[in-house]
Structures are given as C-alpha cells and as structure tokens.
Design an enzyme around this catalytic site. Structure first.
Site, PDB file in Angstrom:
ATOM      1  N   GLN A 161      18.335  -4.596  -8.819  1.00 33.41           N
ATOM      2  CA  GLN A 161      17.054  -3.993  -8.506  1.00 33.41           C
ATOM      3  C   GLN A 161      17.285  -2.872  -9.376  1.00 33.41           C
ATOM      4  OE1 GLN A 161      13.865  -4.467  -7.323  1.00 33.41           O
ATOM      5  NE2 GLN A 161      13.509  -2.416  -8.098  1.00 33.41           N
ATOM      6  N   GLU A 169       8.408  -6.775 -10.444  1.00 32.94           N
ATOM      7  CA  GLU A 169       7.895  -7.671 -11.409  1.00 32.94           C
ATOM      8  C   GLU A 169       8.848  -7.807 -12.556  1.00 32.94           C
ATOM      9  OE1 GLU A 169       7.151  -4.550  -9.991  1.00 32.94           O
ATOM     10  OE2 GLU A 169       6.736  -2.998 -11.637  1.00 32.94           O
ATOM     11  N   HIS A 201      -0.121  -9.508  -7.128  1.00 27.95           N
ATOM     12  CA  HIS A 201       0.287  -8.251  -7.530  1.00 27.95           C
ATOM     13  C   HIS A 201       1.477  -8.253  -8.465  1.00 27.95           C
ATOM     14  CE1 HIS A 201       1.067  -3.784  -6.792  1.00 27.95           C
ATOM     15  NE2 HIS A 201       2.269  -4.204  -7.070  1.00 27.95           N
ATOM     16  N   GLU A 202       2.499  -8.942  -8.433  1.00 27.32           N
ATOM     17  CA  GLU A 202       3.664  -9.162  -9.276  1.00 27.32           C
ATOM     18  C   GLU A 202       2.771  -9.635 -10.510  1.00 27.32           C
ATOM     19  OE1 GLU A 202       5.904  -7.156  -8.381  1.00 27.32           O
ATOM     20  OE2 GLU A 202       5.531  -7.239  -6.339  1.00 27.32           O
ATOM     21  N   HIS A 262       1.028  -7.225 -12.845  1.00 27.84           N
ATOM     22  CA  HIS A 262       1.998  -6.209 -13.699  1.00 27.84           C
ATOM     23  C   HIS A 262       2.535  -6.684 -14.851  1.00 27.84           C
ATOM     24  CE1 HIS A 262       3.156  -2.915 -11.210  1.00 27.84           C
ATOM     25  NE2 HIS A 262       3.734  -3.629 -10.126  1.00 27.84           N
ATOM     26  N   GLU A 288       1.226   1.106 -10.887  1.00 31.81           N
ATOM     27  CA  GLU A 288       0.711   0.717  -9.489  1.00 31.81           C
ATOM     28  C   GLU A 288      -0.653   0.644  -9.122  1.00 31.81           C
ATOM     29  OE1 GLU A 288       2.690  -1.131  -8.118  1.00 31.81           O
ATOM     30  OE2 GLU A 288       4.642  -0.879  -8.991  1.00 31.81           O
ATOM     31  N   ASP A 336      12.398   7.069  -6.136  1.00 31.93           N
ATOM     32  CA  ASP A 336      12.219   6.255  -5.223  1.00 31.93           C
ATOM     33  C   ASP A 336      11.453   6.733  -4.121  1.00 31.93           C
ATOM     34  OD1 ASP A 336      13.324   4.092  -6.545  1.00 31.93           O
ATOM     35  OD2 ASP A 336      15.398   4.395  -5.571  1.00 31.93           O
ATOM     36  N   TYR A 349      -0.349   3.331  -5.331  1.00 33.41           N
ATOM     37  CA  TYR A 349      -0.796   2.057  -5.146  1.00 33.41           C
ATOM     38  C   TYR A 349      -2.331   1.852  -4.922  1.00 33.41           C
ATOM     39  CZ  TYR A 349       4.028   0.374  -5.102  1.00 33.41           C
ATOM     40  OH  TYR A 349       5.318   0.028  -5.453  1.00 33.41           O
TER      41      TYR A 349
HETATM   42 ZN    ZN Z   1       3.736  -2.995  -7.820  1.00 31.39          ZN
END
Ligand code: ZN
Length: 675
Positions: free
Chosen positions: A197, A343, A367-368, A371, A390, A445, A453
C-alpha cells in the site's frame, strides 16, 4: 516501542556507515555537503514538502525492478534501475536525490552498455535544511520518533551515469508499505500473503525513487517469490501481465514460470500507484476487459458481488471519456487491508468487507474505478492537492451509482456522506477543514478525512448545479483530456475552471465563491440534498424514539444498507442500553454480517454501554483491519471511559493490523510498547 524500530535504525546505520567514507571526500570539496539543492523560486507544483527528490534538476522517468520476495525473512531485495532525465538548467555537479525509508542500500552503479558498471558514491542521511528554506522541505517525526518522510538517498557523481543508475537494495521487515500475513491471517488459512500500500508516501519503503505524485514514471518488473510454502503462489501488480488476462495489445499474458512473474506499466503513473500482491490467488473474468482476483475461498463471492463492473465502466466512459488503461481488474485482499479500496491502476485493491452478498456496498468499486479518470489519469501534484484526487472521484462515484443503480440510491449516498461530513467538521481543527490543505511537517495520511472526499464532491456538485449538468459534464471531459497522464496543482485546476467555465458563463460563476470553497474551513452554503427514502426512515426512527412504535413494528423489510445506516445514525448518542436492547431483540442487529451496518451498530452499543454486543465487538476488531471501521469504534470506547478495554483489545489485534492503521491507532490509544 523502541524495540519495534530497532531493525530500521540498524539498516539506517548500515547505509550511513556505507556512505561515510565517500562522504568525507565530497566534504573536502564543499563546506556543507549535506545541504539539499535549493527549492527557492520553484513553482508550487514543483515543491513537494513530502519528498526529498530533486526532479527540477534530475527526474526519474522509468523504474525497472528485479525483485525477490522472501516470505521467510519478510523482505524484498533486488535492484531498481532508474532512467533519468536531466533538466537543461541542472548544474553538472548536481547529485540525484531519492526518497527511502528503512531501506538498506547495497550498491549504486552506473551500468555501461558493453562495459563494466561503475560504482557511484552515495550517502543516506537526513540533511540540514537552511532555515530560510525550511518550509519548502520535509519536516516532522512519526509517533515512534522516526522521520515522517524517511531518509534521502543522495547519489553523487551522477554525471558519470549517462541517464541510468542501478540501485541494489533490501527492504526492512517493518517496511511501512508492505504487509506480510501469516497463513492464519488469510481467508484460506494455508498460504502466506503479501500486499503493498504505497499511498501516500510509502512507496519509498520498498523502492528507492522520487516518491512524489508529481514525478510520473513508467515501470517494468520481474518478481521472484521465495520461501517455504510458497509453491503455487502468484504475484500480481498494477500493470500489464497479470495471469489470466490479455495484455493491452490483445496478446495473452504469458503463463508465469513457477515462482517468476513479469509485468510492465507503459503509461506514466505517480509512484504511489506502483503496487504488488502475492498470495494464493484465483482469477474470474467479469467480461472482456474486467475481472477479479481473490483467494479461492472468496472468489465466487467476489465474482458475484462485482458483476456490475462492466456496466460501470461503460457508463463512466460514456459520460467522462475513454478508459485509457486497457483492462480493469479487482483484487480482493485479506481483511487486514487498512482501506476500503486502493485505486492501483488496472488492478484495484479492495477490502473483503464489501462482500456483503447483496451488492449493496459496490459504490466502493464505482469509487475506485472513477479514480481511473480522477487520480490516476489526472493526479494531484502534491499531497496538499489531495482533494483533486478524492473530491472529483467521490463526485464521479455518485454519478456512476446514479446511472447504474438509480437516482434513489445516489441520493441516499449523498445524504449519508453529507451527514458524515458535518459530524466530522464539528470535530476537526479548522486547518484540517480546508480543501487546499497545508500539510507541511505532517504525515499526508492524516488528511484521510471526509473533507477532501465529501466536501470536494459537494463543491463539484455545486458547480454542476450552477452551470447545468450537460455543461459541467463537457467541462469534466475536457479537463480529463487536457490533463491526461499529468499531475496538477489546485492552482492549475482553478485556472482551467476559470478559463473554460467561469469566463464563458459569468452569470452562473457568480453563484460560486471559489475562495471559500478552496481555502476556507467549514462548509459554504449548498443546495441541500434530500432523499425521500431516508426521510421515510427518519419518520420511523422518530416514532420509535417517541415511543409511538414498538421496535418489532418498524418496517425494515426492504431496507437497503443505506437505510439501515441512516436509521442507526438517527439514534441519539445517549440512547440508554435498555432501548438499544429493544432494537437488538427485534432486529437482530448484533448478528449482522454486513460490515458497514455492524460498525454503526457496535458504535451505538459502546456509547450505550450495552454489554450484549461485547463479544461481537471483540471479534469485529480482531478480524477486520479497515481503518474506517477501527477508528470510530476505538474512539467510541475511549469516549465511553473504556480506555483499558480498548487497549486490551488493541494489544491483541495490533500485530494483525496494517502499519497505516497502527500509526493512527497508536496516536489514539498510545503505543503499547511505551506503557
Ligand atoms: Zn479515493
């Protein structure tokens, strides 16, 4: 706690000592060799305060990876060969600055076609930034005391390299991007699993490169998988070449040799989208250009849940222009994945908590997928511009849901998102309520709140209302075309918006206060979204709360997940345990498997002190690693005066959580090693 970072420190030490002798030599030539190249006067998109890289002088263009994934030592070792572009203004003596975190650097060489490679001196240490440029460079420490932005790898004498440099390296077992799972932590229970990730700034913990979203790269990789019990495991990446699929040019991906896999990503992507997973995986096609990977135990459920993916791709293309990545596949990860989805291009990584069995949580797929336009195609140039990724994506997500599942469902999701945003705004610092945020000195983060978002999506929704849907859709298509495969700043977006929408229609533009949307905290006035179905839920909730309706008389038969969430959200924070028990007996809420409903319900039971759900809460927190669920539940325990209980559960679950979730939870609960 210190125990946990010792291996990283050791690796740093190796790097620093390894570079030391060489560093002495350049120190003789320069009184402050450890000063990064000046960033004064660079345009905003070129200054990334979360990267040590110097792309304004020398820019990484392509990354070629030869990796050995070793499950026994929990490390990845190998080489990253970087192709470099030198800017015409770059001084001949400039060094190459890369990002790393916890990497051991074995060697740096300049490959010579037809000759012996030449070793290049390097150093690995956090530099001294001159005071007057402090705000232009990385700064700050994590909760464990390590630098947020890792340690730059500075490669000297790069002028000898003729545009290519090969770095041999090894990751630390604690690499923040990598999660190594034991067989017991997977659905199948038989084989280990690894996934990466990299967003926001974790790519540097497994690949030495310029880890800035403004530095787009193409990549290729050969991955070997080693260690006991790995026979039959398969590697997949965010690239062409995944097993079971055809390559972009229609050729079938070659059958992988046992334990050896090759990949290529020929479209330039930001480094945070380089992704790898290794596990016992199967593939099911969902159509000509879409499919799903999962462990055998989950593959049927996943194929069922994601059946609407081809329809989603078709509708998004119709509205917002072509899908430019070839295939779109999904990978269902084990439950410790800290996010809902990531994504990664061509291969979205998804949490198994969306496998609800009724396709009610597939807005995550929308959503993904979205992206692939906003985020992967047009990317935030720095993490301060994260809302460009986002906000656009959350807006597109609702448009896809409306097309595929109808306006009712999209309205419900919009209302729920706004409720969540308002709750969060009431608790966030003002500086964190701003779309174009300033994250200097902080971990990006930390900006994973509803603001980038849902406030971002509301901004676009207001633009749609002001200019009309057709006009705004045209604008969006033009925006994706204009900036395809580029990384842009909020300022560039703003100029494009003014040039292509505001100046053409000044009347409509007057309805939008750009400055308060982009730079101010809070929420500007909006056209309030409504949902008839949620209003009906509200009426039932009120009647039950007023005592006009028994719990068993609630008409919940046809409720969707969204209606359940709204009902639970309508319950007051001080609902007594006896009334929570009434709901539970009538509606069997503690028994529910849907993770969204379970999370909302468990939060209510914690706040009410309703002990009947405690066992379910323990199970939930020790089997699921999605940060969206962990944070509110642990926080509810802290608020309810159950800090000790929260810490006991956390101590048990922490080894299974992803480092990203751990970082957030250590801040909330304190690191167990420090107590
Ligand atoms: Zn996202």
């Amino acid at each position: 706690m210190r125990m946990r970072i010792r291996p990283i420190l050791l690796v740093w030490a190796i790097g620093v000592i390894g570079g030391m002798a060489l560093q002495g030599r350049s120190a003789a030539q320069d009184e402050n060799p450890n000063r990064p190249p000046s960033r004064a006067g660079l345009p905003p998109g070129q200054v990334d305060v979360h990267s040590w890289g110097n792309p304004h002088q020398i820019r990484v263009r392509h990354v070629s990876l030869r990796l050995r994934v070793d499950f026994e030592s929990r490390t990845i070792s190998g080489t990253a060969t970087l192709d470099l572009d030198r800017s015409p203004e770059c001084p001949p003596e400039a060094d190459l600055w890369l990002d790393t975190r916890g990497l051991a650097i074995r060697s740096v060489v300049a490959p010579r076609p037809g000759g012996e490679p030449v070793s290049l001196p390097f150093r690995l240490e956090v530099p001294q930034v001159p005071e007057e440029e402090r705000l232009l460079f990385p700064s700050g420490a994590r909760s464990d005391g390590s630098p947020i932005h890792g340690t730059p790898l500075v490669i000297e004498s790069i002028g000898q390299a003729e545009g290519r440099v090969a770095i041999a390296f090894e990751t630390s077992p604690d690499a923040s991007a990598l999660q190594w799972l034991t067989p017991a932590q997977t659905a199948g229970g038989r084989s280990p699993f690894l996934f990466s990730q990299s967003q926001a700034i974790h790519a540097r913990s497994w690949i030495p490169l310029q880890d800035s979203p403004g530095v787009r790269v193409t990549y290729d990789a050969i991955v070997e998988v080693a260690g006991p019990g790995v026979a039959g495991l398969k590697a997949v990446m965010s690239a062409d070449g995944n097993f079971g699929t055809s390559r972009a040019d229609g050729r079938r991906a070659p059958e992988p040799e046992p334990g050896r896999f090759s990949f290529s990503m020929e479209r330039p992507i930001p480094p945070y989208l380089i992704a790898l997973a290794v596990g016992d995986l199967e593939f099911r096609p969902l159509g000509d250009r879409a499919g799903v990977y999962a462990e055998p135990a989950l593959i049927e459920a996943a194929a069922f849940e994601f059946a609407d993916t081809p329809a989603m791709i078709a509708t998004t293309e119709e509205r917002f222009g072509p899908y430019r990545w070839g295939r779109y596949d999904l990978l269902v990860l084990p439950p410790s994945f800290p996010f809902g989805g990531m994504e990664n291009p061509m291969l979205t990584f998804a949490t198994p908590t969306i496998l609800a069995g009724d396709r009610s949580l597939v807005s995550l797929v929308a959503h993904e997928l979205a992206h692939s336009w906003s985020g992967n195609l047009v990317t935030n140039a720095t993490w301060d511009d994260f809302w460009l990724n986002e906000g656009f994506t959350s807006y597109l997500e609702r448009r896809i849901i409306e097309d595929v599942f109808g306006a009712d469902r999209a309205e419900m999701e919009q209302v729920l998102a706004l409720d969540g945003l308002r709750d969060e705004l009431s608790e966030l610092d003002e500086r964190d309520q701003v779309l174009h945020i300033d994250l200097w000195g902080r971990d990006p983060d930390e900006n994973v709140t509803s603001v980038p978002y849902d406030k971002g999506a509301l901004f676009l929704r207001e633009l749609e209302r002001a200019f009309g849907r057709d006009r705004f859709d045209d604008f969006l298509r033009g925006y994706f075309d204009r900036f395809a495969f580029q990384s842009i700043t909020t300022g560039q977006f703003e100029r494009h918006l003014v040039d292509h929408l505001f100046e053409a229609e000044p009347e409509a533009a007057r309805r939008i206060d750009l400055r308060s949307w982009l730079d101010a905290p809070g929420l500007p006035p909006i056209d309030e979204p409504t949902s008839g179905r949620l209003a009906a839920v509200d009426r039932q909730a009120k009647a039950w709360l007023a005592g006009d309706l028994e719990a068993r008389e609630l008409d919940t038969k046809d409720w969707s997940t969204q209606e359940w969430l709204h009902f639970l959200g309508a319950m007051p924070a001080d609902l007594p345990a006896s009334r929570v028990g009434e709901l539970d007996r009538a509606l069997m809420l503690t028994q529910r498997g849907n993770a969204e409903i379970a999370c909302a319900w468990l939060e209510l039971t914690i706040r009410a002190g309703y002990g009947e759900a405690d066992a379910r809460l323990d199970r939930f927190l020790t089997t699921i690693g999605r940060r969206k669920f962990l944070m509110p539940l642990y926080k509810a325990m802290v608020d309810a005066g159950q800090l000790d209980r929260a810490r006991t559960i956390y101590a048990m679950a922490r080894p299974k959580y992803h480092p990203i979730a751990v970082e957030s939870l250590d801040l909330l609960l304190g690191d167990p090693g420090d107590r």
